[in-house]
Design a protein around this motif. Structure first.
Motif, PDB file in Angstrom:
ATOM      1  N   THR A 276      60.295  71.575 -77.892  1.00  5.39           N
ATOM      2  CA  THR A 276      60.068  70.268 -78.488  1.00  5.39           C
ATOM      3  C   THR A 276      58.609  70.080 -78.880  1.00  5.39           C
ATOM      4  OG1 THR A 276      61.910  69.325 -77.237  1.00  5.39           O
ATOM      5  CG2 THR A 276      60.281  67.772 -78.098  1.00  5.39           C
ATOM      6  N   LEU A 277      57.682  70.569 -78.045  1.00  4.48           N
ATOM      7  CA  LEU A 277      56.267  70.490 -78.410  1.00  4.48           C
ATOM      8  C   LEU A 277      55.993  71.261 -79.690  1.00  4.48           C
ATOM      9  CD1 LEU A 277      54.126  70.820 -75.147  1.00  4.48           C
ATOM     10  CD2 LEU A 277      54.652  68.778 -76.479  1.00  4.48           C
ATOM     11  N   ALA A 278      56.503  72.483 -79.775  1.00 10.92           N
ATOM     12  CA  ALA A 278      56.276  73.278 -80.986  1.00 10.92           C
ATOM     13  C   ALA A 278      56.842  72.577 -82.215  1.00 10.92           C
ATOM     14  CB  ALA A 278      56.891  74.664 -80.823  1.00 10.92           C
ATOM     15  N   ASP A 279      58.014  71.954 -82.049  1.00  7.25           N
ATOM     16  CA  ASP A 279      58.632  71.246 -83.169  1.00  7.25           C
ATOM     17  C   ASP A 279      57.788  70.061 -83.631  1.00  7.25           C
ATOM     18  OD1 ASP A 279      60.787  72.972 -83.108  1.00  7.25           O
ATOM     19  OD2 ASP A 279      62.104  71.598 -81.987  1.00  7.25           O
ATOM     20  N   ALA A 280      56.943  69.539 -82.747  1.00  8.16           N
ATOM     21  CA  ALA A 280      56.128  68.361 -83.070  1.00  8.16           C
ATOM     22  C   ALA A 280      54.840  68.707 -83.810  1.00  8.16           C
ATOM     23  CB  ALA A 280      55.797  67.592 -81.786  1.00  8.16           C
ATOM     24  N   VAL A 281      54.624  69.988 -84.087  1.00 10.65           N
ATOM     25  CA  VAL A 281      53.433  70.409 -84.832  1.00 10.65           C
ATOM     26  C   VAL A 281      53.835  70.622 -86.286  1.00 10.65           C
ATOM     27  CG1 VAL A 281      51.612  72.125 -85.068  1.00 10.65           C
ATOM     28  CG2 VAL A 281      52.494  71.546 -82.788  1.00 10.65           C
ATOM     29  N   PRO A 282      53.416  69.747 -87.204  1.00 12.64           N
ATOM     30  CA  PRO A 282      53.746  69.961 -88.619  1.00 12.64           C
ATOM     31  C   PRO A 282      53.025  71.212 -89.134  1.00 12.64           C
ATOM     32  CG  PRO A 282      52.993  67.698 -88.206  1.00 12.64           C
ATOM     33  CD  PRO A 282      52.667  68.496 -86.992  1.00 12.64           C
ATOM     34  N   PRO A 283      53.734  72.221 -89.617  1.00 11.33           N
ATOM     35  CA  PRO A 283      53.058  73.456 -90.047  1.00 11.33           C
ATOM     36  C   PRO A 283      51.943  73.217 -91.073  1.00 11.33           C
ATOM     37  CG  PRO A 283      55.413  73.837 -89.896  1.00 11.33           C
ATOM     38  CD  PRO A 283      55.212  72.365 -89.697  1.00 11.33           C
ATOM     39  N   HIS A 284      52.149  72.283 -92.006  1.00 12.64           N
ATOM     40  CA  HIS A 284      51.130  72.070 -93.026  1.00 12.64           C
ATOM     41  C   HIS A 284      49.830  71.529 -92.436  1.00 12.64           C
ATOM     42  CE1 HIS A 284      52.907  67.995 -92.718  1.00 12.64           C
ATOM     43  NE2 HIS A 284      51.689  67.587 -93.040  1.00 12.64           N
ATOM     44  N   SER A 285      49.899  70.889 -91.247  1.00 11.55           N
ATOM     45  CA  SER A 285      48.686  70.330 -90.643  1.00 11.55           C
ATOM     46  C   SER A 285      47.739  71.415 -90.160  1.00 11.55           C
ATOM     47  CB  SER A 285      49.051  69.408 -89.477  1.00 11.55           C
ATOM     48  OG  SER A 285      49.523  70.153 -88.362  1.00 11.55           O
ATOM     49  N   LEU A 286      48.242  72.639 -89.993  1.00  7.96           N
ATOM     50  CA  LEU A 286      47.424  73.737 -89.494  1.00  7.96           C
ATOM     51  C   LEU A 286      46.662  74.442 -90.604  1.00  7.96           C
ATOM     52  CD1 LEU A 286      49.997  75.292 -87.017  1.00  7.96           C
ATOM     53  CD2 LEU A 286      48.268  73.554 -86.550  1.00  7.96           C
ATOM     54  N   ASP A 287      46.925  74.082 -91.841  1.00  9.84           N
ATOM     55  CA  ASP A 287      46.353  74.787 -92.974  1.00  9.84           C
ATOM     56  C   ASP A 287      45.261  73.983 -93.668  1.00  9.84           C
ATOM     57  OD1 ASP A 287      46.552  77.322 -93.945  1.00  9.84           O
ATOM     58  OD2 ASP A 287      47.876  76.828 -95.595  1.00  9.84           O
ATOM     59  N   CYS A 288      44.648  73.060 -92.923  1.00  8.91           N
ATOM     60  CA  CYS A 288      43.585  72.263 -93.520  1.00  8.91           C
ATOM     61  C   CYS A 288      42.394  73.177 -93.846  1.00  8.91           C
ATOM     62  CB  CYS A 288      43.166  71.153 -92.568  1.00  8.91           C
ATOM     63  SG  CYS A 288      42.706  71.708 -90.929  1.00  8.91           S
ATOM     64  N   ARG A 289      41.592  72.773 -94.779  1.00 10.26           N
ATOM     65  CA  ARG A 289      40.491  73.610 -95.263  1.00 10.26           C
ATOM     66  C   ARG A 289      39.155  72.907 -95.023  1.00 10.26           C
ATOM     67  NH1 ARG A 289      42.407  78.752 -96.514  1.00 10.26           N
ATOM     68  NH2 ARG A 289      44.470  78.552 -97.422  1.00 10.26           N
ATOM     69  N   ARG A 290      38.138  73.718 -94.775  1.00 13.85           N
ATOM     70  CA  ARG A 290      36.774  73.193 -94.641  1.00 13.85           C
ATOM     71  C   ARG A 290      35.830  74.107 -95.376  1.00 13.85           C
ATOM     72  NH1 ARG A 290      34.895  68.986 -91.845  1.00 13.85           N
ATOM     73  NH2 ARG A 290      36.574  67.767 -90.988  1.00 13.85           N
TER      74      ARG A 290
ATOM     75  N   ALA B  62      34.978  68.645 -81.741  1.00 16.49           N
ATOM     76  CA  ALA B  62      35.224  68.552 -83.180  1.00 16.49           C
ATOM     77  C   ALA B  62      33.983  68.947 -83.964  1.00 16.49           C
ATOM     78  CB  ALA B  62      35.667  67.140 -83.545  1.00 16.49           C
ATOM     79  N   ARG B  63      32.821  68.495 -83.521  1.00 15.27           N
ATOM     80  CA  ARG B  63      31.589  68.848 -84.237  1.00 15.27           C
ATOM     81  C   ARG B  63      31.359  70.354 -84.202  1.00 15.27           C
ATOM     82  NH1 ARG B  63      29.867  63.890 -81.850  1.00 15.27           N
ATOM     83  NH2 ARG B  63      28.946  64.964 -80.062  1.00 15.27           N
ATOM     84  N   ARG B  64      31.597  70.983 -83.057  1.00 18.34           N
ATOM     85  CA  ARG B  64      31.378  72.426 -82.950  1.00 18.34           C
ATOM     86  C   ARG B  64      32.407  73.205 -83.763  1.00 18.34           C
ATOM     87  NH1 ARG B  64      31.128  73.108 -76.624  1.00 18.34           N
ATOM     88  NH2 ARG B  64      31.199  75.323 -77.153  1.00 18.34           N
ATOM     89  N   VAL B  65      33.662  72.746 -83.740  1.00 16.53           N
ATOM     90  CA  VAL B  65      34.703  73.405 -84.529  1.00 16.53           C
ATOM     91  C   VAL B  65      34.395  73.282 -86.018  1.00 16.53           C
ATOM     92  CG1 VAL B  65      37.146  73.288 -85.166  1.00 16.53           C
ATOM     93  CG2 VAL B  65      36.478  73.177 -82.760  1.00 16.53           C
ATOM     94  N   HIS B  66      33.989  72.094 -86.448  1.00 11.33           N
ATOM     95  CA  HIS B  66      33.676  71.890 -87.855  1.00 11.33           C
ATOM     96  C   HIS B  66      32.438  72.670 -88.277  1.00 11.33           C
ATOM     97  CE1 HIS B  66      36.026  67.821 -87.764  1.00 11.33           C
ATOM     98  NE2 HIS B  66      36.824  68.861 -87.903  1.00 11.33           N
ATOM     99  N   THR B  67      31.458  72.750 -87.410  1.00  9.09           N
ATOM    100  CA  THR B  67      30.264  73.541 -87.721  1.00  9.09           C
ATOM    101  C   THR B  67      30.629  75.009 -87.934  1.00  9.09           C
ATOM    102  OG1 THR B  67      28.810  72.043 -86.494  1.00  9.09           O
ATOM    103  CG2 THR B  67      28.013  74.284 -86.836  1.00  9.09           C
ATOM    104  N   ALA B  68      31.647  75.473 -87.210  1.00  4.24           N
ATOM    105  CA  ALA B  68      32.122  76.844 -87.370  1.00  4.24           C
ATOM    106  C   ALA B  68      33.014  77.011 -88.593  1.00  4.24           C
ATOM    107  CB  ALA B  68      32.875  77.279 -86.113  1.00  4.24           C
ATOM    108  N   GLY B  69      33.237  75.924 -89.350  1.00  6.49           N
ATOM    109  CA  GLY B  69      34.032  76.003 -90.563  1.00  6.49           C
ATOM    110  C   GLY B  69      35.527  75.969 -90.321  1.00  6.49           C
ATOM    111  N   LYS B  70      35.949  75.457 -89.172  1.00  4.46           N
ATOM    112  CA  LYS B  70      37.372  75.412 -88.827  1.00  4.46           C
ATOM    113  C   LYS B  70      37.821  73.964 -88.674  1.00  4.46           C
ATOM    114  CE  LYS B  70      36.421  79.659 -86.247  1.00  4.46           C
ATOM    115  NZ  LYS B  70      36.765  80.584 -87.335  1.00  4.46           N
ATOM    116  N   CYS B  71      39.123  73.783 -88.604  1.00  3.23           N
ATOM    117  CA  CYS B  71      39.692  72.448 -88.480  1.00  3.23           C
ATOM    118  C   CYS B  71      40.156  72.193 -87.051  1.00  3.23           C
ATOM    119  CB  CYS B  71      40.874  72.289 -89.430  1.00  3.23           C
ATOM    120  SG  CYS B  71      40.400  72.439 -91.158  1.00  3.23           S
TER     121      CYS B  71
END
Length: 405
Positions: free
Chosen positions: A391-405, A308-317
């Motif tokens: 079923t796994l794909a259905d369990a991913v809320p699309p809006h959760s992928l659009d978080c901003r940093r 998480a720290r490395r992903v966030h340092t790269a400006g991603k969620c």
């Protein structure tokens, strides 16, 4: 059992998935930034070490795009090689049927203006952009020729997609002639990008193990859960994430190398270096538990937090997924189950992660939460059938992928 391309009338030899080498993983490869204007990744597959490469061999590799756009680029990898690797012919076209391409769609790719490129051992290279538009959701065929390849090859062993081999350079040809053998692996190619029409478009990279790699989903039908997710996102409201990169490697672990470098060791190359990735979806850890190496919940959570720290340092969620049940798999035991439940409890509590995909809740049996739902279990009590992947794909809320940093 070997498989033969269906469009050929002759009985030909075919090539099976190459066994992974038993040598230690290659040197770590840092994230190589994509060239300016590369846009968004439309397909990717994490590289591992395959068998030896072949001289004067052609590869026609079939991959599925997730987002459409112009300026197609491909990334070629020699990450696990110990010799420089030359490609003297690289083409991209739309697959028609079998090894044959749609007429008029096949075009040569260049690298810094040249049709020949030599990739040093341990390195990656991006092509120049190709004029024209590539649609979303189509089979792209990338044809490569290696005139003098030797030593360990780099690629993705379990493609669950039929691609084609040839002796000699047949990359410019749009017909199936010469492509007489099949392979279930992707050789040397590890990413494709395009420039979408909407500049706000982004991508998600799914970092995981065999469940993300698609093991036991239907071959040649693109039914891994990241494939289903790409189809969901193609018209989803509330998000501009459209590209999906599958960074799964069967047998992979978060903390230890083995089946490929660990998730911690391959994060930069396999995920953070891909153009347009806005969010990483981490779904991995069961292999750490069932290996019976004494991995604790604290160990796994610490690994997730490091990523998480490395992903966030790269400006991603970073979206984390809960670990799914595997009771009755031969390596399951109550101690591993206790760790799995503790990990999921911590993940559901939030903290350093941007969102949660509760895959455990989506897949577990309503009668025994330590087991997969029988209607989604492929039969080995760890992996999923096609409906389980959906079923796994259905369990991913699309809006959760659009978080901003």
């Amino acid at each position: 059992m070997c498989r033969v391309t269906a469009v050929l009338l002759l009985s030909l030899a075919c090539e099976s998935v190459p066994a992974r080498a038993t040598a230690p993983p290659a040197r770590p490869v840092p994230a190589v930034p994509a060239p300016a204007g590369s846009g968004v990744v439309t397909w990717a597959a994490s590289a591992d070490r395959l068998g030896d490469g072949g001289a004067d061999r052609g590869y026609r590799l079939v991959v599925r795009t997730s987002v459409g756009g112009t300026g197609l680029r491909v990334r070629l990898s020699n990450a696990f090689g110990d010799h420089p690797l030359t490609f003297d012919g690289v083409y991209a076209g739309l697959r028609g049927r079998g090894a044959a391409l749609r007429p008029g769609s096949n075009h040569p790719l260049t690298f810094s203006g040249s049709r020949t490129v030599t990739v040093p051992a341990g390195a990656l290279v991006w092509s120049d952009p190709l004029p024209g538009t590539v649609p979303a959701g189509v089979d792209l065929a990338v044809s490569l020729h290696t005139p003098d390849a030797a030593g360990p090859a780099t690629g993705h062993g379990m493609a669950l997609q039929t691609s084609y081999l040839a002796q000699g350079d047949h990359g410019a040809a749009e017909g199936a002639a010469g492509w007489g053998r099949t392979t279930d692996s992707w050789w040397y190619l590890d990413a494709v990008s395009v420039r979408p029409a909407d500049p706000a478009t982004g991508a998600v990279a799914a970092l995981g193990d065999s469940l993300t790699d698609g093991w036991q989903s239907s071959t040649d039908l693109d039914r891994r859960w990241p494939d289903y997710l790409a189809r969901h996102l193609s018209g989803a409201a509330g998000t501009t994430v459209r590209g999906v990169a599958d960074a799964g490697i069967s047998g992979n672990k978060v903390l230890a190398d083995g089946s490929g470098p660990s998730a911690l060791h391959r994060l930069d190359r396999d995920v953070l270096s891909l153009p347009g990735v806005r969010t990483v979806l981490l779904f991995e850890g069961v292999n750490d538990l069932k290996a019976h190496t004494g991995v604790t919940a604290a160990d796994l959570i610490a690994g997730y937090r490091r990523m998480a720290r490395r992903v966030h340092t790269a400006g991603k969620c970073l979206v984390v997924a809960t670990l799914t049940p595997f009771k009755n798999w031969p390596e399951w035991d109550p101690a591993a189950e206790a760790v799995r439940r503790e990990v999921n409890h911590v993940l559901r509590g939030g903290g350093e992660f941007d969102a949660l995909a509760d895959f455990d809740h989506a897949l577990r049996s309503p009668h025994d939460p330590e087991r997969l739902s029988p209607r989604l279990d492929n039969g080995d009590h760890l992996h999923l059938d096609d409906q389980g992947m959906r079923t796994l794909a259905d369990a991913v809320p699309p809006h959760s992928l659009d978080c901003r940093r």
